[in-house]
Write an enzyme that holds these catalytic residues in place. Structure first.
Site, PDB file in Angstrom:
ATOM      1  N   GLU A 346     -17.803-118.935  73.325  1.00  0.00           N
ATOM      2  CA  GLU A 346     -17.999-117.032  74.309  1.00  0.00           C
ATOM      3  C   GLU A 346     -18.033-115.973  73.328  1.00  0.00           C
ATOM      4  O   GLU A 346     -17.941-114.770  73.830  1.00  0.00           O
ATOM      5  CB  GLU A 346     -17.085-116.282  75.075  1.00  0.00           C
ATOM      6  CG  GLU A 346     -16.780-117.917  76.589  1.00  0.00           C
ATOM      7  CD  GLU A 346     -15.857-117.526  77.120  1.00  0.00           C
ATOM      8  OE1 GLU A 346     -15.079-116.678  77.253  1.00  0.00           O
ATOM      9  OE2 GLU A 346     -16.380-117.989  78.346  1.00  0.00           O
ATOM     10  N   ARG A 396     -13.713-114.051  72.520  1.00  0.00           N
ATOM     11  CA  ARG A 396     -15.494-113.292  72.687  1.00  0.00           C
ATOM     12  C   ARG A 396     -15.649-112.416  71.039  1.00  0.00           C
ATOM     13  O   ARG A 396     -16.422-111.953  71.552  1.00  0.00           O
ATOM     14  CB  ARG A 396     -15.105-113.038  73.529  1.00  0.00           C
ATOM     15  CG  ARG A 396     -15.295-113.132  74.919  1.00  0.00           C
ATOM     16  CD  ARG A 396     -14.321-112.696  76.174  1.00  0.00           C
ATOM     17  NE  ARG A 396     -14.759-114.051  76.908  1.00  0.00           N
ATOM     18  CZ  ARG A 396     -14.491-113.420  78.091  1.00  0.00           C
ATOM     19  NH1 ARG A 396     -13.605-112.767  78.890  1.00  0.00           N
ATOM     20  NH2 ARG A 396     -14.306-114.559  79.650  1.00  0.00           N
ATOM     21  N   THR A 440      -8.177-112.447  74.930  1.00  0.00           N
ATOM     22  CA  THR A 440      -9.507-113.310  74.926  1.00  0.00           C
ATOM     23  C   THR A 440     -11.187-111.965  74.321  1.00  0.00           C
ATOM     24  O   THR A 440     -11.759-112.576  73.443  1.00  0.00           O
ATOM     25  CB  THR A 440     -10.302-113.108  76.272  1.00  0.00           C
ATOM     26  OG1 THR A 440     -10.145-112.252  77.183  1.00  0.00           O
ATOM     27  CG2 THR A 440      -9.233-114.542  76.359  1.00  0.00           C
ATOM     28  N   GLU A 458      -4.793-111.863  86.581  1.00  0.00           N
ATOM     29  CA  GLU A 458      -4.727-113.077  87.688  1.00  0.00           C
ATOM     30  C   GLU A 458      -3.167-113.120  88.045  1.00  0.00           C
ATOM     31  O   GLU A 458      -2.964-114.176  88.727  1.00  0.00           O
ATOM     32  CB  GLU A 458      -5.852-113.664  87.671  1.00  0.00           C
ATOM     33  CG  GLU A 458      -7.581-113.305  88.075  1.00  0.00           C
ATOM     34  CD  GLU A 458      -7.306-113.025  87.748  1.00  0.00           C
ATOM     35  OE1 GLU A 458      -8.322-111.798  88.722  1.00  0.00           O
ATOM     36  OE2 GLU A 458      -7.986-112.808  86.781  1.00  0.00           O
ATOM     37  N   THR A 505      -7.279-105.097  80.752  1.00  0.00           N
ATOM     38  CA  THR A 505      -8.314-104.682  79.998  1.00  0.00           C
ATOM     39  C   THR A 505      -9.147-105.837  79.107  1.00  0.00           C
ATOM     40  O   THR A 505      -9.351-105.329  77.813  1.00  0.00           O
ATOM     41  CB  THR A 505      -7.670-103.464  78.884  1.00  0.00           C
ATOM     42  OG1 THR A 505      -6.359-103.765  78.160  1.00  0.00           O
ATOM     43  CG2 THR A 505      -7.354-102.242  79.989  1.00  0.00           C
ATOM     44  N   ASN A 524      -9.122-105.116  87.806  1.00  0.00           N
ATOM     45  CA  ASN A 524      -8.562-106.078  89.401  1.00  0.00           C
ATOM     46  C   ASN A 524      -7.245-105.271  89.167  1.00  0.00           C
ATOM     47  O   ASN A 524      -6.465-105.396  88.850  1.00  0.00           O
ATOM     48  CB  ASN A 524      -9.395-107.120  90.380  1.00  0.00           C
ATOM     49  CG  ASN A 524      -8.569-107.811  89.497  1.00  0.00           C
ATOM     50  OD1 ASN A 524      -8.401-108.456  88.138  1.00  0.00           O
ATOM     51  ND2 ASN A 524      -6.766-108.686  89.853  1.00  0.00           N
ATOM     52  N   ASP A 567     -11.670-109.053  93.753  1.00  0.00           N
ATOM     53  CA  ASP A 567     -11.873-109.429  92.720  1.00  0.00           C
ATOM     54  C   ASP A 567     -13.073-108.515  91.809  1.00  0.00           C
ATOM     55  O   ASP A 567     -13.474-108.704  90.530  1.00  0.00           O
ATOM     56  CB  ASP A 567     -11.718-110.666  92.300  1.00  0.00           C
ATOM     57  CG  ASP A 567     -11.196-111.011  90.368  1.00  0.00           C
ATOM     58  OD1 ASP A 567     -10.939-109.915  89.959  1.00  0.00           O
ATOM     59  OD2 ASP A 567     -11.470-112.133  89.961  1.00  0.00           O
ATOM     60  N   ASN A 653     -21.214-109.189  85.770  1.00  0.00           N
ATOM     61  CA  ASN A 653     -19.728-109.790  84.849  1.00  0.00           C
ATOM     62  C   ASN A 653     -19.823-109.193  83.703  1.00  0.00           C
ATOM     63  O   ASN A 653     -20.299-108.746  83.363  1.00  0.00           O
ATOM     64  CB  ASN A 653     -19.486-111.035  85.201  1.00  0.00           C
ATOM     65  CG  ASN A 653     -17.822-111.586  85.903  1.00  0.00           C
ATOM     66  OD1 ASN A 653     -17.071-111.505  84.889  1.00  0.00           O
ATOM     67  ND2 ASN A 653     -17.562-111.800  86.411  1.00  0.00           N
ATOM     68  N   TRP A 654     -19.386-109.756  82.579  1.00  0.00           N
ATOM     69  CA  TRP A 654     -19.025-109.563  81.630  1.00  0.00           C
ATOM     70  C   TRP A 654     -19.969-109.649  80.435  1.00  0.00           C
ATOM     71  O   TRP A 654     -20.111-109.883  79.126  1.00  0.00           O
ATOM     72  CB  TRP A 654     -17.719-109.846  80.433  1.00  0.00           C
ATOM     73  CG  TRP A 654     -17.725-111.501  80.687  1.00  0.00           C
ATOM     74  CD1 TRP A 654     -17.114-112.341  81.542  1.00  0.00           C
ATOM     75  CD2 TRP A 654     -18.257-112.178  79.183  1.00  0.00           C
ATOM     76  NE1 TRP A 654     -17.155-113.784  80.702  1.00  0.00           N
ATOM     77  CE2 TRP A 654     -17.592-113.296  79.113  1.00  0.00           C
ATOM     78  CE3 TRP A 654     -17.980-111.856  77.966  1.00  0.00           C
ATOM     79  CZ2 TRP A 654     -18.441-114.735  77.981  1.00  0.00           C
ATOM     80  CZ3 TRP A 654     -19.061-112.454  77.074  1.00  0.00           C
ATOM     81  CH2 TRP A 654     -18.456-114.378  77.628  1.00  0.00           C
TER      82      TRP A 654
END
Length: 802
Positions: A346, A396, A440, A458, A505, A524, A567, A653-654
């Site tokens: 990623e 990432r 990550t 989560e 974050t 979230n 979320d 999303n990201w």
């Protein structure tokens, strides 16, 4: 086998490094986990004998008699790259080493694996070396090392000294006799290694008369990469090499230059060096490298890609135009670098002056030659602690500043490596992964600080953002995204729900050097879907926060989704731009939020300017003057289930969007679909997911046959200018726009697609053969533009055919 034996660049570098040790007096540093051994046969003579027979049948063909090395490395040195402890050896034998010729042996009984390890331990000289009493004056030897002997010109100890030869921080794990032999006769032991792996130290003469004496870092049939005796990296096209031959950097006349007493004192000093000492490496100051001023002015270095987003502004845009709509037919893959692991890549790489720095599978960091993809160095660290409920096992990217490379780990440490060698400079523990924390995201390096975000939204963690001293790893400040009693925003949480409020974050933020403001998206609230246990707006979740990077003090915030139950993290890219809006020159911050709305704010104060939906949304029917959303009835998750647009994975999303400053268009990968949200009781248990509900399929697609698109948004109006459908959506496969009028798109089905930036029409594609879960980026080397993207476990470099 317990190491690679092939002749690819990564393998060659490992063995050249060992060869340089033999020729240049030293050993590569090893940072193994100090786990307590579980070997049930430790020190059992019968097990040693049985293990010897098993070794002969299973291992000897590659690793040689008595594990002294042959086609594979010696296994009795105590310096194995994948760990030296018994448990490390067990793991390596059982699972193999991906991407190498060391196979897995899952069929070997556990007891038999332990017997082999017992046999290897019986052969090791580490115990004898550790307990040696060595005569000599180690203080005098230290002066010889750093002075008359000139050892520090090539070697380092604990981060100080040269970089061309191996680190001697653990030289004392060798016997004194071996160290003495390497000092006075470095040629002897190097011959055996050259038999299999070729020379490590080379004198190269180019056809135009240049002469380079150095250590080979990588080689294939067309390219040779050397580090010269001053530590400078050279990439040579082999057709430009006139001649080359082995010539050791290690002096061969120490027996004449140094007296017997000086040699003995030098050996005595080396014997004091038992391991790389991170309490001393933080004192090192690697010279040169990438300055803050250069990162701040990244737009002036079009050939480089200096941050996760390309620049501090989060624009993910390349001003290069060599690859354009007129020559896409000549675009082809020029190199590919395998990075085997248990999860897809990623990463978005960085490129600094021809060297690419990138994370691979979690715990791995690479330095590659950006023109050829050849590996210069690789760092690998096994996860020390693993939460059995861990999710998102990815990394990432990295950050670079000075000559340090920064990255985070899944067990929530942040690490600084020497950018020249990949050796560890410091490692700092950030949080407890058994509580659900991981790292990550790529850090963000600003001035003398490294900003690190945390994942775990989560798991009911309490989110935060940290700043660390780039030189030492010392934590400088922490900003909690969920305020405690007495802090601004705590009154938006009922009772003690703030303690499990999440607000992770987990994606890299942006920075304005002129305003000296740091912008970061917050995730979230927890539990994700049960808002009844945390009634209120739940600040600062689903928000952007603007912080003073010197202190971590909050300057302003804007909350996109108050009291969210879907979320809808606000961790998406925060894009900074300066342009005219409504007749006034403004400093803007923009986000295509997960809640389906595209926002434009004034980044000096957080003032809401406007927002428009870029996909179908059914939760918001407008905004108050202050930017607070006007919420639809029934918009929250409920025990009966509420159908709301967009889905939990969001409108976006990201995956990286891309902002073209010339057109003011933002290119975004989007999903246009609804979903059902059902809340449920939430019971918190540390280290386990804390969701409080579940989604369910519902809602028709808003996009017709396909509900996944690439969109072009005119950021001056918020209007969508075009849509390009893609077959399957992805959280991570993003886009890159360039000054060549192209938008490069990665897809979950493995395609790299080039679209016209104004039309959205497809112009070119390449099937990578692997799932794309990252975003493309671009750079140039020697005047040639490249586009790089990770697919599956391969990192590709594309350029125009010559």
């Amino acid at each position: 086998m317990m190491q690679t034996i092939g002749r690819d660049s990564s393998t060659l570098y490992h063995y050249v490094q060992v060869g340089v040790f033999v020729a240049c007096l030293g050993v590569p540093a090893v940072h193994a986990q100090q786990d307590e051994s579980n070997n049930p046969f430790a020190n059992d003579p019968a097990a040693v004998a049985a293990g010897g027979l098993l070794y002969q049948k299973t291992c000897e063909a590659c690793h040689g008699g008595e594990a002294r090395g042959d086609r594979g490395p010696a296994l009795v040195t105590g310096r194995l790259r994948n760990g030296n402890q018994d448990d490390d050896l067990f793991h390596t034998i059982r699972t193999g080493i991906p991407g190498t010729q060391m196979p897995a042996f899952p069929g070997l009984a556990s007891d038999d694996v332990w017997r082999i390890i017992s046999y290897l331990r019986s052969l090791s000289h580490d115990g004898a070396a550790a307990n040696e009493v060595v005569p000599g004056d180690s203080s005098a030897g230290e002066k010889t090392f750093w002075g008359k002997g000139g050892c520090s010109r090539c070697h380092e100890v604990n981060g100080k000294g040269g970089i061309v030869a191996p680190d001697l921080s653990a030289a004392g794990t060798n016997t004194a006799e071996r160290l003495r032999t390497m000092t006075v006769d470095p040629n002897a032991a190097s011959k055996a290694l050259r038999q299999w792996f070729g020379p490590g130290d080379l004198l190269v003469k180019t056809r135009d008369g240049k002469e380079i004496h150095g250590v080979k870092r990588a080689e294939d049939n067309y390219t040779l990469i050397l580090t010269d005796e001053n530590g400078k990296l050279h990439r040579l096209d082999k057709q430009d090499v006139g001649e080359q031959h082995t010539e050791l950097l290690m002096p061969t006349n120490y027996g004449q230059v140094l007296s017997p007493t000086e040699i003995q004192d030098l050996v005595a000093y080396l014997k004091t060096l038992k391991a790389r000492d991170l309490s001393k490496t933080i004192e090192a100051d690697p010279p040169g490298g990438l300055s803050f001023e250069r990162i701040k002015n990244a737009q002036a270095e079009t050939q480089n890609w200096l941050t996760y987003w390309g620049n501090y502004q989060g624009q993910h845009f390349s001003p290069l135009n060599q690859i354009n709509r007129g020559n896409l037919g000549r675009l082809q893959a020029r190199w590919a670098r395998q990075m085997p692991g248990s999860s897809v890549l990623e990463t978005t790489p960085l490129v600094v002056d021809g060297t690419m720095y990138t994370s691979g599978p979690p715990g791995q960091v690479f330095a590659l030659d950006a023109k050829t993809g050849l590996q210069i160095w690789k760092y690998e660290r096994r996860q020390k602690v693993m939460n059995p409920y861990q999710t998102n096992p990815f990394n990432r990217g990295v950050a670079v500043m000075g000559n340090r490379v920064f990255f985070g780990t899944l067990d929530a440490d942040v690490i600084a490596l020497d950018a020249r060698t990949g050796r560890v400079l410091w490692e700092t523990h950030v949080a407890d992964t058994m509580q659900g924390y991981t790292i990550t995201a790529a850090p963000l390096a600003i001035r003398d600080k490294v900003i690190v975000g945390i994942a775990g939204g989560e798991f009911g963690v309490r989110g935060f953002l940290d700043a660390y001293d780039a030189a030492t790893g010392k934590r400088l400040w922490r900003f909690y995204t969920v305020p405690a009693p007495g802090e601004v925003g705590n009154d938006t949480w009922n009772g003690d729900s703030w303690k499990r409020g999440s607000g992770a974050t987990w994606l890299t933020g942006s920075y304005d050097p002129e305003l000296n403001l740091l912008y970061w998206g917050v995730g979230n609230p927890g539990p994700d879907m049960n808002g009844d246990v945390r009634q209120g707006d739940n600040l600062f979740t689903c928000s952007v926060v603007a912080l003073d990077p010197e202190t971590g003090t909050l300057k302003w915030y804007y909350q996109f989704t108050p009291g969210d139950t879907h979320d809808w993290d606000a961790n998406e890219a925060l894009v900074l731009a300066d342009r005219v809006l409504d007749g006034k020159k403004r400093k803007l911050i923009m986000q295509a939020d997960r809640n389906g709305m595209f926002y434009v704010l004034d980044r000096t104060n957080g003032k809401f300017l406007f927002a428009k939906p870029y996909v179908k949304q059914t939760w918001n029917r407008g905004f108050h003057e202050d930017g607070r959303p006007i919420l639809e009835a029934g918009w929250k998750a409920s025990p009966e289930g509420s159908v709301v647009f967009p889905t939990g994975v969001g409108g976006s999303n990201w995956q990286s969007p891309s902002y073209d400053p010339a057109s003011s268009w933002l290119y975004v990968v989007a999903r246009d679909h609804g979903q059902g949200y059902r809340s449920a009781p939430a019971v918190y248990e540390a280290g386990r997911q804390y969701i409080g509900g579940f989604p369910f399929p519902a809602g028709d697609s808003a996009g017709g046959a396909s509900n996944n698109f690439v969109l072009a948004i005119d950021t001056t109006t918020g209007k969508v200018k075009w849509r390009f459908p893609i077959v399957r959506g992805s959280f991570g496969a993003g886009v890159l726009s360039t000054a060549g009028g192209i938008v490069f798109v990665g897809t979950a089905t493995g395609d790299l697609i080039a679209l016209g930036s104004q039309s959205g029409k497809p112009l070119w594609f390449f099937q990578t053969g692997g799932t794309v879960a990252s975003s493309p980026m671009s750079y140039s080397v020697d005047g040639k533009q490249f586009v790089a993207i990770a697919a599956g476990n391969v990192l590709y470099g594309f350029a125009l055919r010559d």
